[in-house]
Enzyme design. Structure first.
Site, mmCIF file in Angstrom:
data_model
loop_
_atom_site.group_PDB
_atom_site.id
_atom_site.type_symbol
_atom_site.label_atom_id
_atom_site.label_comp_id
_atom_site.label_asym_id
_atom_site.label_seq_id
_atom_site.Cartn_x
_atom_site.Cartn_y
_atom_site.Cartn_z
ATOM 1 N N GLU A 225 0.837 -1.194 0.000
ATOM 2 C CA GLU A 225 0.000 0.000 0.000
ATOM 3 C C GLU A 225 0.873 1.246 0.000
ATOM 4 O OE1 GLU A 225 -2.637 -0.496 3.402
ATOM 5 O OE2 GLU A 225 -2.897 -2.619 2.936
ATOM 6 N N GLU A 336 -9.724 5.823 2.723
ATOM 7 C CA GLU A 336 -10.134 5.060 3.899
ATOM 8 C C GLU A 336 -10.082 5.986 5.106
ATOM 9 O OE1 GLU A 336 -8.187 1.278 4.610
ATOM 10 O OE2 GLU A 336 -8.044 1.735 6.731
#
Ligand SMILES: *[C@@H]1O[C@H](CO)[C@@H](O)[C@H](O)[C@H]1NC(C)=O
Ligand SMILES: *[C@@H]1O[C@H](CO)[C@@H](O)[C@H](O)[C@H]1NC(C)=O
Length: 420
Positions: A225, A336
């Site tokens: 990520e 997120e």
């Protein structure tokens, strides 16, 4: 008589009680002091492990200290499998076609991209070193435990079309993403609009990133990520910071943010992971974005990362992973947040710019030119893009495509501050 005896016994027992009580207090405070000093010792040991001796240190205006650490002394080389590893000074392959020697050199050159890192205002790291954000005692003390510092507490890769939608909501993680699956992927790229979303509670965060995923979401998910994040817990402030994360067991025992454990091998002397990005976009005003490319070197199998057009940061060695040692099965892009309220309540922590996709450029945050690396190692437009969000009245996503921006999407929202 009996009464006098009784009262003296009572008095004696209460004296005893006081004595016991005092003794208890003294031993309690002794135990507490012992545990405080044991914790201090543990924190200090952890800091000594994390922070490597610096050739030079630079104080950043945001309070960070950036240590320029000799490239061969970086945290990666604490890993037992990396003791004899020969550093790859450049990838053997680059998916953007022509491999330009100068492109991956660590030498500064002229760039069109105005985004830099805040600490550059006060100096640069010499060649042959890598810049590492120094971990301070407070950073570790903010974590729930020394062991958890730099790790995630929950699975945070969203699982679109999950068989157990309730699970998605439980840990308070909420997403607004675009994704592709059903093929073998060897990398992904995106240009990500950079904002500084407001975080309501210090234990929440807001990030915008891409996910390179392999394996199953339950036990053995492999994930790489990268993107930007605001995380008061991790960094002690509300600044927007460049970050990476990796795990090979669904966020359980392996992996960490940035260089907070051994794994990622950095080769670049200019960009520090976890350092503040500056400037950031402003509502109806100047917009800034960063490009991130992660790709698998077909020869060595390592996963490389590039920031902007000029900075090849380094690589995650292939052996860190199981599924990703071969290829990725899913790519996700988007935002997120952690919402710390439960029972359907929602804090006003923002995702992206804090504005919904409908508002468009200059107001809502975007990802543009999203691409995947296919099995011929070429960058190309993703096919069959899906979108996912747990609660579209808090954070939403809207895709589109045009000549300039290729495949793009707007995403984000104001969380519980929404009137939707
Ligand atoms: C971060 O922002 C929150 C709310 O926006 C504020 O309450 C808090 O004091 C800020 N933290 C720091 C370290 O600036
Ligand atoms: C998550 O929770 C919210 C509010 O409780 C609900 O509206 C939403 O449908 C849930 N999403 C999923 C995917 O379960």
């Amino acid at each position: 008589m009996g009464g006098a005896q009784l009262s003296s016994r009572v008095r004696r027992s209460s004296v005893l009680e006081v004595v016991f009580c005092l003794w208890g207090l003294i031993s309690l405070s002794y135990a507490a002091r012992l545990s405080v000093s044991r914790q201090k010792l543990e924190v200090q040991k952890h800091l000594n492990r994390l922070n490597k001796p610096a050739v030079k240190s630079i104080e950043s205006p945001d309070g960070d200290t950036i240590d320029c650490v000799d490239i061969s002394h970086q945290p990666a080389f604490d890993h037992p499998f990396l003791r004899d590893h020969k550093i790859q000074t450049r990838p053997s392959y680059h998916p953007e076609g022509l491999f330009d020697e100068n492109k991956v050199s660590a030498k500064p050159k002229e760039r069109s991209n105005p985004i830099t890192q805040l600490w550059h205002q006060n100096g640069r790291c010499p060649e042959g070193t890598v810049p590492i954000r120094r971990t301070k005692e407070d950073d570790v003390l903010r974590a729930s435990s020394v062991k958890r510092y730099g790790r995630k507490r929950h699975r945070t890769a969203p699982q679109p079309r999950s068989a157990q939608p309730d699970l998605i909501n439980q840990s308070g993680h909420q997403h607004a993403i675009a994704y592709v699956e059903g093929d073998k992927y060897y990398g992904a790229k995106a240009t990500i609009n950079v904002w500084e979303p407001k975080i309501q509670q210090p234990n929440e965060f807001s990030l915008s990133q891409l996910w390179i995923l392999g394996g199953s979401f339950g036990e053995d998910l492999n994930s790489i990520e990268a993107g930007w994040q605001v995380s008061p817990d991790l960094y002690g402030d509300n600044n927007t910071r460049l970050f990476t994360y990796w795990t090979s067991d669904a966020y359980q025992a392996t992996g960490c943010y940035n260089l907070l454990c051994s794994g990622f091998i950095q080769i670049n002397s200019e960009i520090a992971m976890g350092a503040s990005i500056s400037p950031v976009s402003a509502f109806r005003n100047s917009q800034y974005d960063i490009s991130i490319l992660v790709w698998k070197d077909p020869r060595e199998g390592h996963w490389w990362m590039q920031f902007g057009n000029d900075y090849v940061l380094g690589y995650w060695p292939s052996f860190l992973f199981s599924y990703l040692a071969d290829s990725a099965s899913m790519i996700e892009w988007g935002g997120e947040v952690v919402n710390s309220e439960d029972g359907g309540q929602h804090t006003s922590t923002q995702m992206g710019s804090g504005h919904f996709p409908e508002e468009g450029f200059g107001k809502s945050s975007y990802f543009r030119n999203i691409q995947v690396v296919d099995s011929s190692n070429n960058l190309k437009a993703p096919r069959g893009i899906g979108t996912f969000t747990e609660q579209s009245n808090c954070y939403d996503v809207q895709t589109g495509s045009n000549g300039d921006w290729g495949h793009y999407f707007y995403y984000g929202g104001p969380g519980g501050a929404s009137n939707k």
